[in-house]
Scaffold this motif. Structure first.
Motif, PDB file in Angstrom:
ATOM      1  N   ARG A  35       0.816  -1.221   0.000  1.00 48.11           N
ATOM      2  CA  ARG A  35       0.000   0.000   0.000  1.00 48.11           C
ATOM      3  C   ARG A  35       0.846   1.266   0.000  1.00 48.11           C
ATOM      4  O   ARG A  35       0.313   2.372   0.007  1.00 48.11           O
ATOM      5  N   SER A  36       2.162   1.117  -0.001  1.00 49.04           N
ATOM      6  CA  SER A  36       3.058   2.275  -0.004  1.00 49.04           C
ATOM      7  C   SER A  36       3.613   2.495  -1.411  1.00 49.04           C
ATOM      8  O   SER A  36       3.459   1.664  -2.296  1.00 49.04           O
ATOM      9  N   GLU A  37       4.245   3.639  -1.586  1.00 51.65           N
ATOM     10  CA  GLU A  37       4.906   3.932  -2.869  1.00 51.65           C
ATOM     11  C   GLU A  37       6.269   3.247  -2.903  1.00 51.65           C
ATOM     12  O   GLU A  37       6.902   3.116  -1.872  1.00 51.65           O
ATOM     13  N   PRO A  38       6.734   2.782  -4.030  1.00 53.00           N
ATOM     14  CA  PRO A  38       6.143   2.915  -5.365  1.00 53.00           C
ATOM     15  C   PRO A  38       5.182   1.776  -5.724  1.00 53.00           C
ATOM     16  O   PRO A  38       4.564   1.811  -6.773  1.00 53.00           O
ATOM     17  N   HIS A  39       5.069   0.764  -4.863  1.00 44.95           N
ATOM     18  CA  HIS A  39       4.249  -0.393  -5.205  1.00 44.95           C
ATOM     19  C   HIS A  39       2.813  -0.014  -5.530  1.00 44.95           C
ATOM     20  O   HIS A  39       2.243  -0.481  -6.520  1.00 44.95           O
ATOM     21  N   ARG A  40       2.206   0.838  -4.730  1.00 41.72           N
ATOM     22  CA  ARG A  40       0.797   1.202  -4.921  1.00 41.72           C
ATOM     23  C   ARG A  40       0.561   1.772  -6.309  1.00 41.72           C
ATOM     24  O   ARG A  40      -0.362   1.377  -7.016  1.00 41.72           O
ATOM     25  N   THR A  41       1.411   2.697  -6.733  1.00 39.04           N
ATOM     26  CA  THR A  41       1.245   3.324  -8.045  1.00 39.04           C
ATOM     27  C   THR A  41       1.505   2.328  -9.158  1.00 39.04           C
ATOM     28  O   THR A  41       0.769   2.267 -10.151  1.00 39.04           O
ATOM     29  N   TRP A  42       2.559   1.510  -9.002  1.00 40.37           N
ATOM     30  CA  TRP A  42       2.854   0.513 -10.039  1.00 40.37           C
ATOM     31  C   TRP A  42       1.673  -0.426 -10.213  1.00 40.37           C
ATOM     32  O   TRP A  42       1.251  -0.694 -11.334  1.00 40.37           O
ATOM     33  N   TRP A  43       1.117  -0.927  -9.124  1.00 39.53           N
ATOM     34  CA  TRP A  43       0.012  -1.891  -9.222  1.00 39.53           C
ATOM     35  C   TRP A  43      -1.227  -1.241  -9.832  1.00 39.53           C
ATOM     36  O   TRP A  43      -1.897  -1.833 -10.679  1.00 39.53           O
ATOM     37  N   ARG A  44      -1.539  -0.010  -9.453  1.00 34.49           N
ATOM     38  CA  ARG A  44      -2.694   0.700 -10.021  1.00 34.49           C
ATOM     39  C   ARG A  44      -2.521   0.850 -11.533  1.00 34.49           C
ATOM     40  O   ARG A  44      -3.414   0.540 -12.313  1.00 34.49           O
ATOM     41  N   ASP A  45      -1.345   1.317 -11.946  1.00 35.58           N
ATOM     42  CA  ASP A  45      -1.086   1.514 -13.371  1.00 35.58           C
ATOM     43  C   ASP A  45      -1.102   0.197 -14.132  1.00 35.58           C
ATOM     44  O   ASP A  45      -1.647   0.107 -15.236  1.00 35.58           O
ATOM     45  N   PHE A  46      -0.503  -0.833 -13.574  1.00 32.70           N
ATOM     46  CA  PHE A  46      -0.463  -2.133 -14.226  1.00 32.70           C
ATOM     47  C   PHE A  46      -1.877  -2.699 -14.364  1.00 32.70           C
ATOM     48  O   PHE A  46      -2.217  -3.286 -15.386  1.00 32.70           O
ATOM     49  N   SER A  47      -2.700  -2.512 -13.343  1.00 34.02           N
ATOM     50  CA  SER A  47      -4.076  -3.020 -13.386  1.00 34.02           C
ATOM     51  C   SER A  47      -4.888  -2.366 -14.493  1.00 34.02           C
ATOM     52  O   SER A  47      -5.824  -2.964 -15.022  1.00 34.02           O
ATOM     53  N   ARG A  48      -4.541  -1.148 -14.864  1.00 28.12           N
ATOM     54  CA  ARG A  48      -5.238  -0.445 -15.949  1.00 28.12           C
ATOM     55  C   ARG A  48      -4.710  -0.824 -17.317  1.00 28.12           C
ATOM     56  O   ARG A  48      -5.453  -0.828 -18.291  1.00 28.12           O
ATOM     57  N   ASP A  49      -3.391  -1.108 -17.409  1.00 25.29           N
ATOM     58  CA  ASP A  49      -2.769  -1.438 -18.692  1.00 25.29           C
ATOM     59  C   ASP A  49      -1.546  -2.317 -18.431  1.00 25.29           C
ATOM     60  O   ASP A  49      -0.526  -1.844 -17.936  1.00 25.29           O
ATOM     61  N   ALA A  50      -1.655  -3.593 -18.762  1.00 23.02           N
ATOM     62  CA  ALA A  50      -0.569  -4.549 -18.516  1.00 23.02           C
ATOM     63  C   ALA A  50       0.611  -4.365 -19.473  1.00 23.02           C
ATOM     64  O   ALA A  50       1.641  -5.011 -19.308  1.00 23.02           O
ATOM     65  N   ARG A  51       0.462  -3.511 -20.472  1.00 21.52           N
ATOM     66  CA  ARG A  51       1.557  -3.150 -21.395  1.00 21.52           C
ATOM     67  C   ARG A  51       2.281  -4.356 -21.992  1.00 21.52           C
ATOM     68  O   ARG A  51       3.497  -4.431 -21.990  1.00 21.52           O
ATOM     69  N   GLY A  52       1.528  -5.327 -22.458  1.00 19.69           N
ATOM     70  CA  GLY A  52       2.147  -6.469 -23.135  1.00 19.69           C
ATOM     71  C   GLY A  52       2.791  -7.456 -22.196  1.00 19.69           C
ATOM     72  O   GLY A  52       3.774  -8.105 -22.545  1.00 19.69           O
ATOM     73  N   SER A  53       2.236  -7.580 -20.996  1.00 23.87           N
ATOM     74  CA  SER A  53       2.823  -8.491 -20.023  1.00 23.87           C
ATOM     75  C   SER A  53       1.746  -9.084 -19.132  1.00 23.87           C
ATOM     76  O   SER A  53       0.610  -8.623 -19.098  1.00 23.87           O
ATOM     77  N   GLY A  54       2.113 -10.113 -18.426  1.00 22.23           N
ATOM     78  CA  GLY A  54       1.242 -10.718 -17.429  1.00 22.23           C
ATOM     79  C   GLY A  54       1.974 -10.747 -16.105  1.00 22.23           C
ATOM     80  O   GLY A  54       3.212 -10.754 -16.054  1.00 22.23           O
ATOM     81  N   PHE A  55       1.218 -10.744 -15.025  1.00 27.49           N
ATOM     82  CA  PHE A  55       1.807 -10.744 -13.691  1.00 27.49           C
ATOM     83  C   PHE A  55       1.020 -11.707 -12.808  1.00 27.49           C
ATOM     84  O   PHE A  55      -0.193 -11.843 -12.958  1.00 27.49           O
ATOM     85  N   TRP A  56       1.720 -12.339 -11.894  1.00 31.61           N
ATOM     86  CA  TRP A  56       1.040 -13.207 -10.940  1.00 31.61           C
ATOM     87  C   TRP A  56       1.791 -13.194  -9.620  1.00 31.61           C
ATOM     88  O   TRP A  56       2.966 -12.840  -9.559  1.00 31.61           O
ATOM     89  N   HIS A  57       1.066 -13.540  -8.568  1.00 33.56           N
ATOM     90  CA  HIS A  57       1.726 -13.811  -7.290  1.00 33.56           C
ATOM     91  C   HIS A  57       0.990 -14.929  -6.581  1.00 33.56           C
ATOM     92  O   HIS A  57      -0.206 -15.125  -6.776  1.00 33.56           O
ATOM     93  N   GLU A  58       1.744 -15.670  -5.802  1.00 32.92           N
ATOM     94  CA  GLU A  58       1.194 -16.690  -4.928  1.00 32.92           C
ATOM     95  C   GLU A  58       1.788 -16.458  -3.552  1.00 32.92           C
ATOM     96  O   GLU A  58       2.987 -16.222  -3.428  1.00 32.92           O
TER      97      GLU A  58
END
Length: 149
Positions: A84-107
């Motif tokens: 929930r802190s920067e820069p993770h919060r901004t990266w995740w928000r932006d990625f969720s809107r546009d994956a820019r030719g990539s996929g992401f996952w976490h377990e």
């Protein structure tokens, strides 16, 4: 005569709330290479800043277009504070809107359970190879909610 290999283990008793997170990033289009470089720099900077609760970080390679990492967190609270802190919060928000030719996952794995999320992945991976799919919405939206399910 062959030497007997050394056997070792670890004592995790001082880490009762340990959370292990695997993260993966897969390039699905050429444009994803730029996204990967940006994410890589951001993650490296985050690890260098030594966020509270991050015990260890390791980079992993699943293939030429699929890279990842494994992180060990003291507890879910510290992991959530980081996400929930920067820069993770901004990266995740932006990625969720546009994956820019990539996929992401976490377990994520803890003594309390396991959970996963996959965004823009071209094919199932990890737990998604055998577990039934479920939409991450409502009471299943956050990592904490999925760990408790």
């Amino acid at each position: 005569m062959q030497a007997t290999p050394a056997r070792r283990s670890v004592d995790l008793s001082t880490y009762p709330d340990l959370v292990v997170v695997y993260l993966g990033f897969r390039v699905t289009r050429w444009r994803g290479l730029l996204a990967l470089m940006g994410v890589g720099r951001g993650i490296a900077a985050s690890v260098r800043s030594q966020p509270d609760g991050l015990l260890a970080h390791e980079n992993l390679f699943f293939g030429l277009t699929h890279v990842g990492m494994r992180q060990y967190w003291r507890d879910l609270d510290s992991l959530e504070r980081f996400t929930r802190s920067e820069p993770h919060r901004t990266w995740w928000r932006d990625f969720s809107r546009d994956a820019r030719g990539s996929g992401f996952w976490h377990e994520a794995y803890s003594r309390g359970g396991m959970e996963a999320i996959y965004v823009g992945m071209p094919a199932p991976t990890g737990l998604g190879l055998f577990a039934p799919e479920r939409a991450p919405e409502g009471g299943f939206l956050s990592s904490r909610q999925r760990l408790a399910a």
